[in-house]
Design a protein around this motif. Structure first.
Motif, PDB file in Angstrom:
ATOM      1  N   GLU A  33       0.808  -1.217   0.000  1.00  0.00           N
ATOM      2  CA  GLU A  33       0.000   0.000   0.000  1.00  0.00           C
ATOM      3  C   GLU A  33       0.845   1.272   0.000  1.00  0.00           C
ATOM      4  OE1 GLU A  33      -2.908  -0.103   3.079  1.00  0.00           O
ATOM      5  OE2 GLU A  33      -3.733  -2.009   2.387  1.00  0.00           O
ATOM      6  N   ASN A  34       2.153   1.137   0.221  1.00  0.00           N
ATOM      7  CA  ASN A  34       3.035   2.288   0.256  1.00  0.00           C
ATOM      8  C   ASN A  34       3.182   2.884  -1.146  1.00  0.00           C
ATOM      9  OD1 ASN A  34       5.915   3.411  -0.159  1.00  0.00           O
ATOM     10  ND2 ASN A  34       5.580   3.535   2.060  1.00  0.00           N
ATOM     11  N   GLU A  35       2.851   4.170  -1.275  1.00  0.00           N
ATOM     12  CA  GLU A  35       2.855   4.815  -2.584  1.00  0.00           C
ATOM     13  C   GLU A  35       4.250   4.840  -3.210  1.00  0.00           C
ATOM     14  OE1 GLU A  35       1.738   9.113  -4.529  1.00  0.00           O
ATOM     15  OE2 GLU A  35       0.633   8.439  -2.770  1.00  0.00           O
ATOM     16  N   LYS A  36       5.285   5.076  -2.413  1.00  0.00           N
ATOM     17  CA  LYS A  36       6.640   5.115  -2.951  1.00  0.00           C
ATOM     18  C   LYS A  36       7.066   3.755  -3.476  1.00  0.00           C
ATOM     19  CE  LYS A  36      11.422   6.415  -2.091  1.00  0.00           C
ATOM     20  NZ  LYS A  36      11.747   6.030  -3.407  1.00  0.00           N
ATOM     21  N   SER A  37       6.755   2.681  -2.749  1.00  0.00           N
ATOM     22  CA  SER A  37       7.151   1.360  -3.225  1.00  0.00           C
ATOM     23  C   SER A  37       6.395   1.001  -4.505  1.00  0.00           C
ATOM     24  CB  SER A  37       6.938   0.291  -2.152  1.00  0.00           C
ATOM     25  OG  SER A  37       5.583   0.130  -1.851  1.00  0.00           O
ATOM     26  N   ARG A  38       5.145   1.427  -4.621  1.00  0.00           N
ATOM     27  CA  ARG A  38       4.388   1.198  -5.854  1.00  0.00           C
ATOM     28  C   ARG A  38       5.017   1.955  -7.020  1.00  0.00           C
ATOM     29  NH1 ARG A  38      -2.000   1.650  -4.165  1.00  0.00           N
ATOM     30  NH2 ARG A  38      -2.171  -0.409  -3.207  1.00  0.00           N
ATOM     31  N   THR A  39       5.356   3.215  -6.784  1.00  0.00           N
ATOM     32  CA  THR A  39       5.972   4.035  -7.823  1.00  0.00           C
ATOM     33  C   THR A  39       7.306   3.452  -8.253  1.00  0.00           C
ATOM     34  OG1 THR A  39       4.893   6.005  -6.930  1.00  0.00           O
ATOM     35  CG2 THR A  39       6.776   6.364  -8.385  1.00  0.00           C
ATOM     36  N   ASP A  40       8.117   3.055  -7.297  1.00  0.00           N
ATOM     37  CA  ASP A  40       9.409   2.456  -7.613  1.00  0.00           C
ATOM     38  C   ASP A  40       9.250   1.162  -8.403  1.00  0.00           C
ATOM     39  OD1 ASP A  40      10.642   4.551  -6.299  1.00  0.00           O
ATOM     40  OD2 ASP A  40      11.041   3.399  -4.472  1.00  0.00           O
ATOM     41  N   PHE A  41       8.261   0.359  -8.049  1.00  0.00           N
ATOM     42  CA  PHE A  41       7.985  -0.890  -8.761  1.00  0.00           C
ATOM     43  C   PHE A  41       7.668  -0.613 -10.228  1.00  0.00           C
ATOM     44  CE2 PHE A  41       4.848  -3.950 -10.347  1.00  0.00           C
ATOM     45  CZ  PHE A  41       5.537  -5.138 -10.191  1.00  0.00           C
ATOM     46  N   ILE A  42       6.783   0.349 -10.468  1.00  0.00           N
ATOM     47  CA  ILE A  42       6.377   0.679 -11.840  1.00  0.00           C
ATOM     48  C   ILE A  42       7.560   1.244 -12.621  1.00  0.00           C
ATOM     49  CG2 ILE A  42       4.913   2.207 -13.243  1.00  0.00           C
ATOM     50  CD1 ILE A  42       3.435  -0.178 -12.003  1.00  0.00           C
ATOM     51  N   LYS A  43       8.321   2.129 -12.011  1.00  0.00           N
ATOM     52  CA  LYS A  43       9.487   2.693 -12.698  1.00  0.00           C
ATOM     53  C   LYS A  43      10.493   1.608 -13.063  1.00  0.00           C
ATOM     54  CE  LYS A  43       9.482   7.340 -10.764  1.00  0.00           C
ATOM     55  NZ  LYS A  43      10.206   8.257  -9.861  1.00  0.00           N
ATOM     56  N   GLU A  44      10.737   0.689 -12.140  1.00  0.00           N
ATOM     57  CA  GLU A  44      11.689  -0.384 -12.392  1.00  0.00           C
ATOM     58  C   GLU A  44      11.172  -1.346 -13.461  1.00  0.00           C
ATOM     59  OE1 GLU A  44      13.425  -4.228 -10.047  1.00  0.00           O
ATOM     60  OE2 GLU A  44      13.231  -2.367  -8.909  1.00  0.00           O
ATOM     61  N   LYS A  45       9.898  -1.670 -13.382  1.00  0.00           N
ATOM     62  CA  LYS A  45       9.314  -2.667 -14.296  1.00  0.00           C
ATOM     63  C   LYS A  45       9.100  -2.112 -15.701  1.00  0.00           C
ATOM     64  CE  LYS A  45       6.376  -6.521 -14.401  1.00  0.00           C
ATOM     65  NZ  LYS A  45       7.383  -7.381 -14.955  1.00  0.00           N
ATOM     66  N   TYR A  46       8.578  -0.900 -15.797  1.00  0.00           N
ATOM     67  CA  TYR A  46       8.177  -0.361 -17.093  1.00  0.00           C
ATOM     68  C   TYR A  46       8.971   0.859 -17.549  1.00  0.00           C
ATOM     69  CZ  TYR A  46       4.239  -3.405 -16.188  1.00  0.00           C
ATOM     70  OH  TYR A  46       3.458  -4.497 -15.906  1.00  0.00           O
ATOM     71  N   GLY A  47       9.793   1.418 -16.702  1.00  0.00           N
ATOM     72  CA  GLY A  47      10.544   2.602 -17.077  1.00  0.00           C
ATOM     73  C   GLY A  47       9.707   3.857 -16.928  1.00  0.00           C
ATOM     74  N   THR A  48      10.240   4.948 -17.447  1.00  0.00           N
ATOM     75  CA  THR A  48       9.541   6.229 -17.306  1.00  0.00           C
ATOM     76  C   THR A  48       9.263   6.887 -18.649  1.00  0.00           C
ATOM     77  OG1 THR A  48      11.661   7.359 -17.014  1.00  0.00           O
ATOM     78  CG2 THR A  48      10.482   6.688 -15.012  1.00  0.00           C
ATOM     79  N   ASN A  49       9.452   6.175 -19.749  1.00  0.00           N
ATOM     80  CA  ASN A  49       9.188   6.728 -21.069  1.00  0.00           C
ATOM     81  C   ASN A  49       7.688   6.819 -21.289  1.00  0.00           C
ATOM     82  OD1 ASN A  49       8.973   7.427 -23.729  1.00  0.00           O
ATOM     83  ND2 ASN A  49      10.499   5.972 -24.448  1.00  0.00           N
ATOM     84  N   LYS A  50       7.162   8.019 -21.356  1.00  0.00           N
ATOM     85  CA  LYS A  50       5.717   8.220 -21.472  1.00  0.00           C
ATOM     86  C   LYS A  50       5.203   7.952 -22.890  1.00  0.00           C
ATOM     87  CE  LYS A  50       5.536  11.508 -17.742  1.00  0.00           C
ATOM     88  NZ  LYS A  50       5.210  12.849 -17.317  1.00  0.00           N
ATOM     89  N   ARG A  51       6.087   7.801 -23.845  1.00  0.00           N
ATOM     90  CA  ARG A  51       5.660   7.566 -25.223  1.00  0.00           C
ATOM     91  C   ARG A  51       5.361   6.105 -25.507  1.00  0.00           C
ATOM     92  NH1 ARG A  51       9.778  11.287 -28.739  1.00  0.00           N
ATOM     93  NH2 ARG A  51       9.232  13.245 -27.741  1.00  0.00           N
ATOM     94  N   ILE A  52       5.818   5.210 -24.660  1.00  0.00           N
ATOM     95  CA  ILE A  52       5.630   3.779 -24.881  1.00  0.00           C
ATOM     96  C   ILE A  52       4.707   3.229 -23.813  1.00  0.00           C
ATOM     97  CG2 ILE A  52       6.767   1.531 -24.972  1.00  0.00           C
ATOM     98  CD1 ILE A  52       9.310   3.021 -25.837  1.00  0.00           C
ATOM     99  N   HIS A  53       3.624   2.583 -24.234  1.00  0.00           N
ATOM    100  CA  HIS A  53       2.711   1.954 -23.294  1.00  0.00           C
ATOM    101  C   HIS A  53       3.248   0.594 -22.903  1.00  0.00           C
ATOM    102  CE1 HIS A  53      -0.345   4.962 -23.445  1.00  0.00           C
ATOM    103  NE2 HIS A  53      -0.445   4.885 -24.744  1.00  0.00           N
ATOM    104  N   ALA A  54       3.281   0.333 -21.629  1.00  0.00           N
ATOM    105  CA  ALA A  54       3.770  -0.948 -21.134  1.00  0.00           C
ATOM    106  C   ALA A  54       2.762  -2.066 -21.390  1.00  0.00           C
ATOM    107  CB  ALA A  54       4.066  -0.856 -19.644  1.00  0.00           C
ATOM    108  N   LEU A  55       1.508  -1.722 -21.431  1.00  0.00           N
ATOM    109  CA  LEU A  55       0.460  -2.730 -21.625  1.00  0.00           C
ATOM    110  C   LEU A  55      -0.426  -2.345 -22.798  1.00  0.00           C
ATOM    111  CD1 LEU A  55      -0.643  -3.134 -17.905  1.00  0.00           C
ATOM    112  CD2 LEU A  55       0.843  -4.650 -19.204  1.00  0.00           C
ATOM    113  N   PRO A  56      -0.777  -3.301 -23.635  1.00  0.00           N
ATOM    114  CA  PRO A  56      -1.682  -2.980 -24.728  1.00  0.00           C
ATOM    115  C   PRO A  56      -3.069  -2.622 -24.177  1.00  0.00           C
ATOM    116  CG  PRO A  56      -1.360  -5.339 -24.565  1.00  0.00           C
ATOM    117  CD  PRO A  56      -0.423  -4.699 -23.577  1.00  0.00           C
ATOM    118  N   ASP A  57      -3.771  -1.819 -24.881  1.00  0.00           N
ATOM    119  CA  ASP A  57      -5.131  -1.408 -24.514  1.00  0.00           C
ATOM    120  C   ASP A  57      -5.185  -0.591 -23.231  1.00  0.00           C
ATOM    121  OD1 ASP A  57      -6.069  -2.833 -26.743  1.00  0.00           O
ATOM    122  OD2 ASP A  57      -6.232  -4.660 -25.549  1.00  0.00           O
ATOM    123  N   VAL A  58      -4.069  -0.022 -22.818  1.00  0.00           N
ATOM    124  CA  VAL A  58      -4.057   0.729 -21.571  1.00  0.00           C
ATOM    125  C   VAL A  58      -4.950   1.967 -21.668  1.00  0.00           C
ATOM    126  CG1 VAL A  58      -2.012   2.162 -22.015  1.00  0.00           C
ATOM    127  CG2 VAL A  58      -2.593   1.503 -19.690  1.00  0.00           C
TER     128      VAL A  58
END
Length: 65
Positions: A33-58
């Motif tokens: 539930e920790n917001e920072k750990s969630r943010t870090d997880f997403i950054k590590e897993k998918y990166g921070t490039n806003k031009r590329i969608h990590a998941l189709p149909d997002v």
């Protein structure tokens, strides 16, 4: 906005090459539930490039938010 559990289940149940990643991300959010750990997880897993969608149909999914 409100998303029902049925909508979440339907999105996660869709097959495809990213279905395991969807479940992994969803389970991480359920267990952390920790917001920072969630943010870090997403950054590590998918990166921070806003031009590329990590998941189709997002866009379709986010429109329901």
């Amino acid at each position: 906005m409100f998303i029902t559990q049925d909508e979440i289940d339907a999105f996660l149940a869709r097959g495809g090459p990213y279905s395991k990643d969807r479940l992994k991300t969803y389970s991480f959010y359920l267990l952390n539930e920790n917001e920072k750990s969630r943010t870090d997880f997403i950054k590590e897993k998918y990166g921070t490039n806003k031009r590329i969608h990590a998941l189709p149909d997002v866009d379709e999914f986010l429109c329901k938010l």
